[in-house]
Design a protein around this motif. Structure first.
Motif, mmCIF file in Angstrom:
data_model
loop_
_atom_site.group_PDB
_atom_site.id
_atom_site.type_symbol
_atom_site.label_atom_id
_atom_site.label_comp_id
_atom_site.label_asym_id
_atom_site.label_seq_id
_atom_site.Cartn_x
_atom_site.Cartn_y
_atom_site.Cartn_z
ATOM 1 N N PHE A 50 11.620 -20.246 99.805
ATOM 2 C CA PHE A 50 10.268 -20.793 99.800
ATOM 3 C C PHE A 50 9.371 -19.973 100.709
ATOM 4 C CE2 PHE A 50 11.687 -25.418 98.846
ATOM 5 C CZ PHE A 50 11.474 -25.238 97.493
ATOM 6 N N SER A 51 8.072 -20.027 100.449
ATOM 7 C CA SER A 51 7.112 -19.368 101.329
ATOM 8 C C SER A 51 7.064 -20.086 102.680
ATOM 9 C CB SER A 51 5.720 -19.348 100.688
ATOM 10 O OG SER A 51 5.200 -20.652 100.624
ATOM 11 N N HIS A 52 6.289 -19.567 103.594
ATOM 12 C CA HIS A 52 6.277 -20.006 104.990
ATOM 13 C C HIS A 52 6.259 -21.521 105.199
ATOM 14 C CE1 HIS A 52 5.560 -19.789 109.256
ATOM 15 N NE2 HIS A 52 4.426 -20.459 109.120
ATOM 16 N N GLY A 53 5.308 -22.223 104.637
ATOM 17 C CA GLY A 53 5.178 -23.656 104.889
ATOM 18 C C GLY A 53 5.909 -24.545 103.901
ATOM 19 N N GLU A 54 6.387 -23.978 102.794
ATOM 20 C CA GLU A 54 7.007 -24.797 101.760
ATOM 21 C C GLU A 54 8.263 -25.550 102.213
ATOM 22 O OE1 GLU A 54 7.165 -21.888 98.565
ATOM 23 O OE2 GLU A 54 5.613 -22.999 97.496
ATOM 24 N N PRO A 55 9.138 -24.963 103.042
ATOM 25 C CA PRO A 55 10.290 -25.762 103.484
ATOM 26 C C PRO A 55 9.872 -27.005 104.277
ATOM 27 C CG PRO A 55 10.690 -23.448 103.942
ATOM 28 C CD PRO A 55 9.249 -23.583 103.506
ATOM 29 N N ILE A 56 8.819 -26.884 105.059
ATOM 30 C CA ILE A 56 8.331 -28.017 105.840
ATOM 31 C C ILE A 56 7.767 -29.082 104.906
ATOM 32 C CG2 ILE A 56 6.643 -28.768 107.564
ATOM 33 C CD1 ILE A 56 6.934 -25.909 108.766
ATOM 34 N N MET A 57 6.964 -28.647 103.939
ATOM 35 C CA MET A 57 6.386 -29.596 102.999
ATOM 36 C C MET A 57 7.472 -30.201 102.110
ATOM 37 S SD MET A 57 3.337 -29.833 103.937
ATOM 38 C CE MET A 57 2.809 -30.970 102.649
ATOM 39 N N ALA A 58 8.470 -29.421 101.740
ATOM 40 C CA ALA A 58 9.584 -29.950 100.940
ATOM 41 C C ALA A 58 10.303 -31.039 101.719
ATOM 42 C CB ALA A 58 10.546 -28.828 100.553
ATOM 43 N N ALA A 59 10.539 -30.805 103.004
ATOM 44 C CA ALA A 59 11.195 -31.813 103.835
ATOM 45 C C ALA A 59 10.338 -33.078 103.914
ATOM 46 C CB ALA A 59 11.473 -31.255 105.227
ATOM 47 N N PHE A 60 9.039 -32.911 104.087
ATOM 48 C CA PHE A 60 8.137 -34.063 104.142
ATOM 49 C C PHE A 60 8.215 -34.855 102.843
ATOM 50 C CE2 PHE A 60 3.991 -35.767 102.896
ATOM 51 C CZ PHE A 60 3.837 -36.750 103.863
ATOM 52 N N PHE A 61 8.054 -34.190 101.708
ATOM 53 C CA PHE A 61 8.064 -34.884 100.423
ATOM 54 C C PHE A 61 9.410 -35.546 100.149
ATOM 55 C CE2 PHE A 61 4.427 -32.035 99.231
ATOM 56 C CZ PHE A 61 3.498 -33.054 99.062
ATOM 57 N N ARG A 62 10.497 -34.908 100.521
ATOM 58 C CA ARG A 62 11.811 -35.502 100.311
ATOM 59 C C ARG A 62 11.992 -36.761 101.152
ATOM 60 N NH1 ARG A 62 15.940 -30.725 101.013
ATOM 61 N NH2 ARG A 62 17.459 -32.179 100.171
ATOM 62 N N ARG A 63 11.477 -36.758 102.363
ATOM 63 C CA ARG A 63 11.588 -37.957 103.206
ATOM 64 C C ARG A 63 10.733 -39.090 102.658
ATOM 65 N NH1 ARG A 63 12.074 -37.040 109.513
ATOM 66 N NH2 ARG A 63 12.624 -39.233 109.318
ATOM 67 N N VAL A 64 9.540 -38.773 102.209
ATOM 68 C CA VAL A 64 8.693 -39.813 101.616
ATOM 69 C C VAL A 64 9.367 -40.347 100.354
ATOM 70 C CG1 VAL A 64 6.470 -40.288 100.504
ATOM 71 C CG2 VAL A 64 6.541 -38.927 102.601
ATOM 72 N N TRP A 65 9.860 -39.456 99.515
ATOM 73 C CA TRP A 65 10.495 -39.855 98.255
ATOM 74 C C TRP A 65 11.689 -40.767 98.512
ATOM 75 C CZ3 TRP A 65 9.462 -40.015 93.276
ATOM 76 C CH2 TRP A 65 10.504 -40.136 92.354
ATOM 77 N N SER A 66 12.532 -40.382 99.450
ATOM 78 C CA SER A 66 13.751 -41.157 99.700
ATOM 79 C C SER A 66 13.490 -42.382 100.578
ATOM 80 C CB SER A 66 14.815 -40.277 100.351
ATOM 81 O OG SER A 66 14.426 -39.892 101.661
ATOM 82 N N GLY A 67 12.416 -42.349 101.364
ATOM 83 C CA GLY A 67 12.104 -43.467 102.237
ATOM 84 C C GLY A 67 13.039 -43.590 103.428
#
Length: 100
Positions: A50-67
């Motif tokens: 992933f590009s520079h910020g994408e791993p951080i955003m992926a982690a954020f979205f995965r946490r929101v998705w999973s709750g």
């Protein structure tokens, strides 16, 4: 989530989540809303490319998705690495959090 007479309907929270993802098409490609799931293995595999910020955003979205806290999201990493648009999106979610 509800499925009736062969038609797929997103819950309001899933729709909001999908709307957030539209600004991140690379990350959005890992979510299948018809199946109501995230391709966790695909995201994990892509984390290194992933590009520079994408791993951080992926982690954020995965946490929101999973709750839950199953996926690491570093707030300090986010603040120091992300641009204003990404931070504003996270801040907007944090003001009125929801979990799909």
């Amino acid at each position: 989530m509800s499925i009736s007479t062969g038609a797929f309907h997103l819950t309001p929270e899933q729709r909001r989540f999908k709307d957030l993802l539209t600004a991140y098409p690379t990350l959005a490609s890992y979510w299948n809303f018809e199946a109501c799931r995230c391709d966790e293995a695909g995201v994990e595999k892509a984390m290194g490319v992933f590009s520079h910020g994408e791993p951080i955003m992926a982690a954020f979205f995965r946490r929101v998705w999973s709750g839950n806290d199953a996926h690491s999201f570093g707030f300090i990493d986010a603040v120091t690495a992300l641009g204003p648009e990404d931070l504003q999106m996270i801040h907007g979610w944090a003001k009125v959090p929801f979990f799909p």
